[in-house]
Design a protein around this motif. Structure first.
Motif, PDB file in Angstrom:
ATOM      1  N   GLU A 112       0.808  -1.229   0.000  1.00  0.00           N
ATOM      2  CA  GLU A 112       0.000   0.000   0.000  1.00  0.00           C
ATOM      3  C   GLU A 112       0.836   1.272   0.000  1.00  0.00           C
ATOM      4  O   GLU A 112       0.292   2.372  -0.075  1.00  0.00           O
ATOM      5  N   LEU A 113       2.153   1.132   0.101  1.00  0.00           N
ATOM      6  CA  LEU A 113       2.988   2.331   0.186  1.00  0.00           C
ATOM      7  C   LEU A 113       3.035   3.058  -1.158  1.00  0.00           C
ATOM      8  O   LEU A 113       3.143   2.430  -2.206  1.00  0.00           O
ATOM      9  N   ASP A 114       2.976   4.401  -1.128  1.00  0.00           N
ATOM     10  CA  ASP A 114       3.166   5.141  -2.376  1.00  0.00           C
ATOM     11  C   ASP A 114       4.669   5.367  -2.592  1.00  0.00           C
ATOM     12  O   ASP A 114       5.492   4.963  -1.777  1.00  0.00           O
ATOM     13  N   GLU A 115       4.986   6.013  -3.698  1.00  0.00           N
ATOM     14  CA  GLU A 115       6.386   6.202  -4.095  1.00  0.00           C
ATOM     15  C   GLU A 115       7.262   6.775  -2.960  1.00  0.00           C
ATOM     16  O   GLU A 115       8.331   6.268  -2.658  1.00  0.00           O
ATOM     17  N   GLN A 116       6.780   7.839  -2.322  1.00  0.00           N
ATOM     18  CA  GLN A 116       7.558   8.491  -1.259  1.00  0.00           C
ATOM     19  C   GLN A 116       7.751   7.566  -0.047  1.00  0.00           C
ATOM     20  O   GLN A 116       8.835   7.487   0.518  1.00  0.00           O
ATOM     21  N   GLN A 117       6.668   6.880   0.327  1.00  0.00           N
ATOM     22  CA  GLN A 117       6.755   5.972   1.478  1.00  0.00           C
ATOM     23  C   GLN A 117       7.664   4.793   1.170  1.00  0.00           C
ATOM     24  O   GLN A 117       8.359   4.289   2.047  1.00  0.00           O
TER      25      GLN A 117
END
Lengths: 386, 216
Positions: A112-117
């Motif tokens: 579920e993490l986006d690019e930044q995370q």
């Protein structure tokens, strides 16, 4: 100092960590520290799978992986090449995306993490490689500080951090050399320093010692063990060498064709390998029956007073072999022909081959009698007493 | 003798101007083009396979047209850009357009040779894509890119001789008009000596720089 920079220095004492590299007693440490198997779950694989779509149809690289890795544990993944260990390791920092199931890190589903995370996750997860993967155009210092540089950490902070890490991995004074001038072991130390530069909680090791000679392998394994103990990070390593697992891991899974075929504490898996793959992986570490003995061995007794040859197995469930008890139960003249006992995580694991002469019991009776003192016993055959 | 020297000097300046400018433009445009060709392929950092194919074909088209024909075909375009289709400045346009795809393809090869493991390591340490392009791809491929740029400059020195056809002058033009058409062997030999010196100097500097920057 930025917030991120302040965080980097939360472990300032790293530089002055009182342990000296090179003469740590690697194997005694394992017994002293608390059992990581009782710690909190760090990584949790739930029915994780990876399927590649190819023109020849789907290929299952990983299948239904269920696994808990705990805080502070050194966890080994072993298998033959192509078993999927590399894919499994890479799902942890999402260099590979799982296609089925999920992986929770500290309870967080990483899919579920986006690019930044994801970038943040990768900074919390160090990784080292078989071929080191150092940048040839950068000096040792530039290589180690690159992860900090791309994170926008100021120069002065980077400098101190790199100096501390160089001391930790034993490469002080090499900061301005280029990787090409270093030996394999030194290159891997740079790789380790680079992997630790963001103070990660997880360290992934991708066949980290497979390109090194045995002696260098030992020193790198010792370093990993020290890092595990002093920085308390979780180490997940993949290897095809059972000796690496034996030397530093707490628990191990055996992968075969993308599936987990065996898992447990290292001493359990070593003492009682169940699956075929585990047995073939263990084979290089096991003593085969010496050739001269094998030649003299006959499946049936030729003379009534032939010595009976037994193999006694110790799988670490019991205490160390009790020689007097063995000798008593076998009731005769007991000669030790071959074998050895290894201590793995404080458990005595191994095999002894004995010849029993002048005993009133038959071979199968001997096996019965000795049962209480060994994990398993079998009759190998008979040799004529010269 | 002094007239010969004057002509040689003027020719050298013209050649340096044409080659210098067009190579400079090729460098500035060719590297981004090469990076695009490498990273936009299937499974690349900025995967865009369709666009990659399109740009690849355009590059191939420009690479396959002989320079003399390209130069003539581009006359309207050249006039649009520099206001004239004649002279040194007018030659810079077709030279740059020929040099850019040429250099981009050579640089592309060097960029592709960068070990995939290094890109993976950079991703694992939390590098973003622009960091990977700058710190990994470009810096690791730099010695190869410099070697490729040297080849580009040398072949531009060659191509600039043809620019005489649109009155651009330069050493090649001098050798052709005075040496070949007027049977003035002395001029031709002098030009050849200067060209040999020029190419040698370019090649030597390129090799020296590439070697200095190569830490492998």
């Amino acid at each position: 100092m930025s917030k991120a920079a302040a965080q980097i220095f939360k472990d300032e004492p790293l530089a002055s960590t009182p342990f000296a590299l090179g003469h740590a007693e690697a194997n005694t440490c394992t017994t002293q520290r608390p059992d990581p198997a009782l710690a909190r779950i760090h990584l949790q694989f739930e029915g994780l799978g990876k399927t590649y779509r190819t023109e020849q149809g789907p290929v299952h690289a990983l299948h239904d992986i269920n696994l808990d890795i705990r805080h502070g544990e050194i966890f080994g993944i072993i298998g033959h090449s192509g078993a999927g260990k590399s894919s499994l390791l890479r799902t942890i920092n999402r260099l590979e995306q799982a296609t089925e199931g999920q992986l929770l890190i500290e309870g967080q589903n990483i899919a579920e993490l986006d690019e930044q995370q994801l970038v943040k996750l990768r900074r919390r997860t160090g990784m080292i490689f078989q071929h080191f993967n150092l940048l040839s155009a950068k000096t040792v210092r530039e290589n180690i500080e690159l992860p900090l540089k791309v994170a926008g950490i100021p120069r002065g902070v980077r400098r101190r951090k790199v100096d501390a890490l160089l001391a930790l991995v034993g490469l002080y004074g090499k900061s301005e050399t280029y990787p090409a001038q270093l030996s394999g072991g030194q290159k891997q130390r740079v790789g380790i320093a680079r992997a630790l530069v963001h103070d990660p909680e997880i360290l992934l090791c991708d066949e980290a010692t497979s390109a090194l000679d045995p002696e260098t392998t030992q020193s790198i394994l010792r370093l990993l063990q020290e890092i595990n103990q002093h920085l308390g990070l979780t180490i997940v390593l993949i290897t095809h060498e059972m000796s690496v697992i034996r030397d530093i891991c707490d628990r191990v899974v055996v992968l075969d064709k993308g599936r987990i075929v065996e898992q447990g504490h290292v001493w359990e898996v070593f003492g009682r390998p169940k699956h075929n793959t585990t047995q073939t992986l263990l084979a290089p570490l096991q003593h085969n029956l010496p050739a001269d003995l094998a030649k003299r061995l006959t499946p049936q007794a030729t003379w009534p007073d032939d010595a009976k040859v037994l193999a006694l197995y110790f799988s670490g469930q019991q205490r160390e072999p009790d020689l007097a008890a063995l000798s008593n139960s076998l009731n005769g003249r007991v000669r030790l022909l071959d074998g050895g006992i290894e201590r793995i995580q404080g458990h005595a694991v191994g095999r002894l081959v004995v010849a029993v002469e002048a005993s009133p019991f038959t071979a199968s009776e001997l096996v019965q009698r000795v049962q209480a003192w060994v994990d398993r016993a079998e009759v190998l055959g008979y040799v004529a007493v010269v | 003798m002094s007239l010969l020297f004057e002509r040689l000097w003027q020719g050298l300046l013209d050649t340096l101007l044409m080659v210098g400018l067009s190579s400079g433009i090729a460098l500035l445009a060719g590297i981004p083009l090469a990076v695009f060709l490498v990273t936009s392929g299937r499974g690349g950092l900025f995967a865009a396979p369709r666009l990659n194919q399109l740009v690849g074909s355009v590059v191939n088209v420009f690479r396959s047209i002989p320079f003399l024909i390209l130069m003539v075909a581009l006359i309207p375009f050249t006039r649009l850009i520099v206001g004239t289709s004649y002279g040194v400045w007018a030659a810079v346009v077709p030279l740059s357009i020929a040099a850019t795809p040429f250099f981009a393809r050579i640089a592309e090869v060097s960029l592709r040779e960068v070990d995939q493991g290094l890109i993976e390591a950079a991703q694992a340490m939390g590098c973003q894509r622009r960091h990977i392009i700058w710190h990994v791809l470009l810096q690791e491929a730099l010695p190869g890119i410099i070697g490729g740029f040297t080849i580009t400059v040398v072949s531009m020195i060659n191509a600039s001789a043809m620019a005489g056809a649109i009155g651009a002058g330069g050493l090649g033009d001098l050798a052709y008009r005075y040496g070949y058409q007027r049977f003035d062997t002395e001029v031709m030999l002098a030009v050849i000596v200067v060209l040999i010196a020029l190419v040698t100097l370019v090649q030597f500097s390129g090799d020296w720089l590439a070697k200095r920057l190569n830490h492998r």
